[in-house]
Design a protein around this motif. Structure first.
Motif, PDB file in Angstrom:
ATOM      1  N   VAL A   9       0.889  -1.171   0.000  1.00 58.95           N
ATOM      2  CA  VAL A   9       0.000   0.000   0.000  1.00 58.95           C
ATOM      3  C   VAL A   9       0.925   1.217   0.000  1.00 58.95           C
ATOM      4  O   VAL A   9       1.889   1.256   0.779  1.00 58.95           O
ATOM      5  CB  VAL A   9      -0.934   0.032   1.230  1.00 58.95           C
ATOM      6  CG1 VAL A   9      -1.608   1.395   1.380  1.00 58.95           C
ATOM      7  CG2 VAL A   9      -1.990  -1.062   1.128  1.00 58.95           C
ATOM      8  N   SER A  10       0.645   2.167  -0.869  1.00 58.73           N
ATOM      9  CA  SER A  10       1.526   3.326  -0.996  1.00 58.73           C
ATOM     10  C   SER A  10       1.742   4.018   0.352  1.00 58.73           C
ATOM     11  O   SER A  10       0.788   4.259   1.092  1.00 58.73           O
ATOM     12  CB  SER A  10       0.916   4.331  -1.975  1.00 58.73           C
ATOM     13  OG  SER A  10       1.621   5.559  -1.868  1.00 58.73           O
ATOM     14  N   PRO A  11       2.998   4.339   0.650  1.00 56.44           N
ATOM     15  CA  PRO A  11       3.280   5.057   1.899  1.00 56.44           C
ATOM     16  C   PRO A  11       2.566   6.407   1.966  1.00 56.44           C
ATOM     17  O   PRO A  11       2.381   6.952   3.051  1.00 56.44           O
ATOM     18  CB  PRO A  11       4.799   5.243   1.864  1.00 56.44           C
ATOM     19  CG  PRO A  11       5.297   4.166   0.958  1.00 56.44           C
ATOM     20  CD  PRO A  11       4.224   3.981  -0.075  1.00 56.44           C
ATOM     21  N   SER A  12       2.128   6.928   0.822  1.00 57.49           N
ATOM     22  CA  SER A  12       1.446   8.226   0.825  1.00 57.49           C
ATOM     23  C   SER A  12      -0.069   8.076   0.928  1.00 57.49           C
ATOM     24  O   SER A  12      -0.795   9.078   0.898  1.00 57.49           O
ATOM     25  CB  SER A  12       1.823   9.013  -0.432  1.00 57.49           C
ATOM     26  OG  SER A  12       1.385   8.326  -1.583  1.00 57.49           O
ATOM     27  N   ALA A  13      -0.556   6.831   1.041  1.00 59.30           N
ATOM     28  CA  ALA A  13      -2.012   6.636   1.163  1.00 59.30           C
ATOM     29  C   ALA A  13      -2.520   7.307   2.434  1.00 59.30           C
ATOM     30  O   ALA A  13      -1.835   7.344   3.447  1.00 59.30           O
ATOM     31  CB  ALA A  13      -2.329   5.142   1.180  1.00 59.30           C
ATOM     32  N   GLY A  14      -3.732   7.825   2.378  1.00 61.20           N
ATOM     33  CA  GLY A  14      -4.324   8.476   3.552  1.00 61.20           C
ATOM     34  C   GLY A  14      -4.802   7.450   4.560  1.00 61.20           C
ATOM     35  O   GLY A  14      -4.500   6.254   4.458  1.00 61.20           O
ATOM     36  N   LEU A  15      -5.546   7.907   5.537  1.00 60.44           N
ATOM     37  CA  LEU A  15      -6.084   7.003   6.542  1.00 60.44           C
ATOM     38  C   LEU A  15      -6.958   5.950   5.861  1.00 60.44           C
ATOM     39  O   LEU A  15      -7.681   6.262   4.912  1.00 60.44           O
ATOM     40  CB  LEU A  15      -6.909   7.785   7.575  1.00 60.44           C
ATOM     41  CG  LEU A  15      -6.094   8.700   8.495  1.00 60.44           C
ATOM     42  CD1 LEU A  15      -7.028   9.604   9.306  1.00 60.44           C
ATOM     43  CD2 LEU A  15      -5.220   7.869   9.426  1.00 60.44           C
ATOM     44  N   PRO A  16      -6.899   4.707   6.347  1.00 60.56           N
ATOM     45  CA  PRO A  16      -7.618   3.629   5.653  1.00 60.56           C
ATOM     46  C   PRO A  16      -9.140   3.800   5.665  1.00 60.56           C
ATOM     47  O   PRO A  16      -9.833   3.179   4.878  1.00 60.56           O
ATOM     48  CB  PRO A  16      -7.182   2.365   6.403  1.00 60.56           C
ATOM     49  CG  PRO A  16      -6.626   2.826   7.698  1.00 60.56           C
ATOM     50  CD  PRO A  16      -6.093   4.202   7.466  1.00 60.56           C
ATOM     51  N   TRP A  17      -9.669   4.634   6.574  1.00 63.13           N
ATOM     52  CA  TRP A  17     -11.125   4.839   6.648  1.00 63.13           C
ATOM     53  C   TRP A  17     -11.538   6.197   6.074  1.00 63.13           C
ATOM     54  O   TRP A  17     -12.652   6.658   6.295  1.00 63.13           O
ATOM     55  CB  TRP A  17     -11.592   4.723   8.098  1.00 63.13           C
ATOM     56  CG  TRP A  17     -10.735   5.498   9.061  1.00 63.13           C
ATOM     57  CD1 TRP A  17     -10.782   6.839   9.311  1.00 63.13           C
ATOM     58  CD2 TRP A  17      -9.686   4.975   9.877  1.00 63.13           C
ATOM     59  NE1 TRP A  17      -9.823   7.184  10.225  1.00 63.13           N
ATOM     60  CE2 TRP A  17      -9.132   6.050  10.596  1.00 63.13           C
ATOM     61  CE3 TRP A  17      -9.152   3.683  10.067  1.00 63.13           C
ATOM     62  CZ2 TRP A  17      -8.077   5.896  11.498  1.00 63.13           C
ATOM     63  CZ3 TRP A  17      -8.089   3.533  10.959  1.00 63.13           C
ATOM     64  CH2 TRP A  17      -7.567   4.634  11.655  1.00 63.13           C
ATOM     65  N   ALA A  18     -10.613   6.837   5.313  1.00 65.91           N
ATOM     66  CA  ALA A  18     -10.900   8.199   4.838  1.00 65.91           C
ATOM     67  C   ALA A  18     -11.940   8.233   3.714  1.00 65.91           C
ATOM     68  O   ALA A  18     -12.592   9.254   3.518  1.00 65.91           O
ATOM     69  CB  ALA A  18      -9.602   8.860   4.368  1.00 65.91           C
ATOM     70  N   ASP A  19     -12.093   7.142   2.969  1.00 67.63           N
ATOM     71  CA  ASP A  19     -13.003   7.148   1.829  1.00 67.63           C
ATOM     72  C   ASP A  19     -14.390   6.649   2.256  1.00 67.63           C
ATOM     73  O   ASP A  19     -14.541   5.489   2.627  1.00 67.63           O
ATOM     74  CB  ASP A  19     -12.431   6.242   0.728  1.00 67.63           C
ATOM     75  CG  ASP A  19     -13.329   6.175  -0.494  1.00 67.63           C
ATOM     76  OD1 ASP A  19     -14.365   6.890  -0.517  1.00 67.63           O
ATOM     77  OD2 ASP A  19     -13.016   5.397  -1.415  1.00 67.63           O
ATOM     78  N   PRO A  20     -15.408   7.510   2.176  1.00 61.50           N
ATOM     79  CA  PRO A  20     -16.762   7.080   2.576  1.00 61.50           C
ATOM     80  C   PRO A  20     -17.283   5.921   1.721  1.00 61.50           C
ATOM     81  O   PRO A  20     -18.161   5.179   2.147  1.00 61.50           O
ATOM     82  CB  PRO A  20     -17.618   8.338   2.356  1.00 61.50           C
ATOM     83  CG  PRO A  20     -16.669   9.465   2.150  1.00 61.50           C
ATOM     84  CD  PRO A  20     -15.369   8.891   1.694  1.00 61.50           C
ATOM     85  N   GLN A  21     -16.722   5.781   0.517  1.00 60.74           N
ATOM     86  CA  GLN A  21     -17.143   4.678  -0.359  1.00 60.74           C
ATOM     87  C   GLN A  21     -16.395   3.375  -0.035  1.00 60.74           C
ATOM     88  O   GLN A  21     -16.595   2.359  -0.699  1.00 60.74           O
ATOM     89  CB  GLN A  21     -16.888   5.038  -1.834  1.00 60.74           C
ATOM     90  CG  GLN A  21     -17.580   6.314  -2.295  1.00 60.74           C
ATOM     91  CD  GLN A  21     -19.087   6.284  -2.066  1.00 60.74           C
ATOM     92  OE1 GLN A  21     -19.758   5.310  -2.421  1.00 60.74           O
ATOM     93  NE2 GLN A  21     -19.611   7.331  -1.439  1.00 60.74           N
ATOM     94  N   HIS A  22     -15.517   3.427   0.964  1.00 56.18           N
ATOM     95  CA  HIS A  22     -14.736   2.248   1.372  1.00 56.18           C
ATOM     96  C   HIS A  22     -13.916   1.661   0.232  1.00 56.18           C
ATOM     97  O   HIS A  22     -13.903   0.450   0.012  1.00 56.18           O
ATOM     98  CB  HIS A  22     -15.653   1.170   1.988  1.00 56.18           C
ATOM     99  CG  HIS A  22     -16.254   1.605   3.280  1.00 56.18           C
ATOM    100  ND1 HIS A  22     -15.509   1.825   4.420  1.00 56.18           N
ATOM    101  CD2 HIS A  22     -17.544   1.878   3.624  1.00 56.18           C
ATOM    102  CE1 HIS A  22     -16.309   2.215   5.400  1.00 56.18           C
ATOM    103  NE2 HIS A  22     -17.545   2.257   4.955  1.00 56.18           N
ATOM    104  N   ARG A  23     -13.250   2.559  -0.497  1.00 57.33           N
ATOM    105  CA  ARG A  23     -12.367   2.094  -1.574  1.00 57.33           C
ATOM    106  C   ARG A  23     -10.944   2.612  -1.339  1.00 57.33           C
ATOM    107  O   ARG A  23     -10.222   2.929  -2.289  1.00 57.33           O
ATOM    108  CB  ARG A  23     -12.879   2.605  -2.940  1.00 57.33           C
ATOM    109  CG  ARG A  23     -14.266   2.082  -3.313  1.00 57.33           C
ATOM    110  CD  ARG A  23     -14.243   0.649  -3.779  1.00 57.33           C
ATOM    111  NE  ARG A  23     -13.473   0.487  -5.008  1.00 57.33           N
ATOM    112  CZ  ARG A  23     -13.023  -0.688  -5.454  1.00 57.33           C
ATOM    113  NH1 ARG A  23     -13.247  -1.774  -4.759  1.00 57.33           N
ATOM    114  NH2 ARG A  23     -12.337  -0.772  -6.580  1.00 57.33           N
ATOM    115  N   SER A  24     -10.538   2.755  -0.084  1.00 56.84           N
ATOM    116  CA  SER A  24      -9.165   3.188   0.204  1.00 56.84           C
ATOM    117  C   SER A  24      -8.210   2.095  -0.293  1.00 56.84           C
ATOM    118  O   SER A  24      -8.612   0.940  -0.469  1.00 56.84           O
ATOM    119  CB  SER A  24      -8.973   3.410   1.697  1.00 56.84           C
ATOM    120  OG  SER A  24      -8.884   2.172   2.378  1.00 56.84           O
TER     121      SER A  24
END
Ligand SMILES: [Zn+2]
Length: 340
Positions: free
Chosen positions: A37-52
Motif C-alpha cells: 500500500v503506498s506510503p502516501s495513502a491516507g487514513l484507511p477509513w478516509a473514503d466514505p465509499q470504502h475504496r481506500s
C-alpha cells in the motif's frame, strides 16, 4: 446479530527478553519485504465509499479466503463506536465483525444470512495499513553482527644504521664507518572489533516450542512495548483472516434473544482457521515467507493458549496440527501454515 470476536487475547508478557540464538543467520536469502500500500495513502477509513488502497487490498485477500466476492470496510473511531453500539457490542474490545441475520420460523432450524462485508476496527485497520505500507516490515530485526577485522596502521620507528664514510686514510684498504639514528614509517596490522547491523531476520525466533517465559526475539534489546506492538500486528493479520472465514460461511452463535443458530463451534473454527491463514495474509501484504511463518507461530504459541481461559468460545483442543480444526491444504508446511 454480529458474529463477533473479542480484542486480541491479552498476552501475558514479562519485560525481560531472552537474547537470540542467531545460529545460521544469512543461511537463506529470502526475497526482501515489499510495500503493498503506498506510503502516501491516507487514513484507511478516509473514503466514505470504502475504496481506500488498504480496503481494496484487504478485500481481495478476504475474497480469496471466503471463496466469494466480499469487501472489507475500515472505520475511524467515531463511526466504529457508533456501529458497534448499534450492534450492542463493546467498541473498545471489538476488533472486527461480520453481520449475520438469523430468521426463525416455526419449528424449523433458524435460517442464517451472512453479510458480504466485514467491518474492521481502527486498531485493526491501522495495524494492517502500517504493515502493508512498510517497505521493511516492523516485524523484521537486524541484530548486530560482531566481527574482527585487521586494519593496517603506521607508526614511526627509529633505528640505528651503519653509514659508510669512505676510505680510511690512516688504514690503507679499510673504510671508515659510523652509526646514525634514522626515523622511518612502518606498517603495523591491528585487530579491530566492529558491530554492524546484520541481515534482517524475523524478529520472533522462538518457533513453536519457545521454551522461555517470554517470547524469544532476535534483538536482546526488545522491550515489552515492542513485543506488545508485535502482538498487535499479528492480531490485525489474524483478525482479517478470522472475519474472512465468517464471510465464507463459518457462522454460528446465540442471538441476543437467546436463540442458538448455525455452528456452535463457529468462533473456534474462525479463530483456528484464521491462524492458519495469517501467514498467507502477511505475505499478501508484502512480508517474506520466513517472517510470515514467524508471525503465525508467535500467535499460536504466545497468544492462543490464553484464550482457553479468557475467551473459551474461541479456543479448541482440536486446534493442533493434524487435529479436527486443521484445515491446511499442505500439511508438509510448519503448523499453523500451509494454506494459500
Ligand atoms: Zn468471530
Amino acid at each position: 446479530m454480529p458474529t463477533r470476536r473479542p480484542a486480541a487475547v491479552p498476552v501475558a508478557l514479562l519485560v525481560a527478553v531472552a537474547a537470540a540464538a542467531l545460529a545460521g543467520v544469512g543461511a537463506t536469502t529470502a526475497r526482501a519485504d515489499t510495500s503493498t500500500v503506498s506510503p502516501s495513502a491516507g487514513l484507511p477509513w478516509a473514503d466514505p465509499q470504502h475504496r481506500s488502497p488498504l480496503e481494496q487490498v484487504a478485500s481481495t485477500i478476504a475474497s480469496h479466503i471466503a471463496g466469494r466476492p466480499v469487501t472489507v470496510r475500515c472505520e475511524g473511531a467515531t463511526d466504529w463506536t457508533k456501529l458497534t453500539r448499534e450492534r450492542g457490542v463493546n467498541p473498545e474490545l471489538e476488533l472486527g465483525y461480520v453481520g449475520v441475520t438469523v430468521t426463525t420460523s416455526g419449528g424449523s432450524a433458524p435460517a442464517i444470512s451472512t453479510e458480504t462485508f466485514t467491518e474492521l476496527s481502527p486498531v485493526t485497520c491501522s495495524g494492517l495499513q502500517t504493515f502493508a505500507q512498510a517497505a521493511a516490515k516492523p516485524t523484521k530485526c537486524s541484530p548486530l553482527v560482531t566481527a574482527t577485522t585487521v586494519v593496517q596502521t603506521t607508526k614511526q620507528v627509529t633505528t640505528r644504521v651503519k653509514v659508510d664514510l669512505g676510505p680510511d686514510p690512516k688504514r690503507p684498504g679499510k673504510r671508515r664507518t659510523t652509526f646514525r639514528t634514522v626515523t622511518k614509517t612502518v606498517t603495523v596490522p591491528l585487530q579491530v572489533m566492529t558491530s554492524t547491523p546484520g541481515p534482517a531476520v524475523p524478529c520472533y525466533t522462538g518457533g513453536l516450542n519457545d521454551p522461555g517465559r517470554t517470547p524469544t526475539f532476535a534483538l536482546a534489546s526488545s522491550t515489552k512495548a515492542y513485543i506488545d506492538s508485535y502482538a498487535t500486528m499479528a492480531g490485525a493479520l489474524e483478525t482479517l483472516a478470522h472475519e474472512a472465514l465468517h464471510l465464507g460461511g463459518v457462522a454460528g452463535g446465540t442471538t441476543r434473544g437467546g436463540t442458538a443458530f448455525g455452528d456452535p463451534r463457529a468462533e473456534a473454527k474462525a479463530e483456528c482457521g484464521g491462524m492458519q491463514w495469517m501467514a498467507w495474509v502477511a505475505e499478501q501484504l508484502g512480508a517474506t515467507h520466513d517472517d510470515a511463518v514467524a508471525l503465525a507461530q508467535f500467535r499460536v504459541t504466545w497468544v492462543y493458549p490464553s484464550a482457553r481461559k479468557n475467551a473459551p468460545l474461541y479456543w479448541s483442543a482440536d486446534c493442533v496440527a493434524g487435529g479436527a480444526l486443521d484445515i491446511r491444504t499442505d500439511r508438509s508446511q510448519p503448523w499453523p501454515t500451509g494454506l494459500s
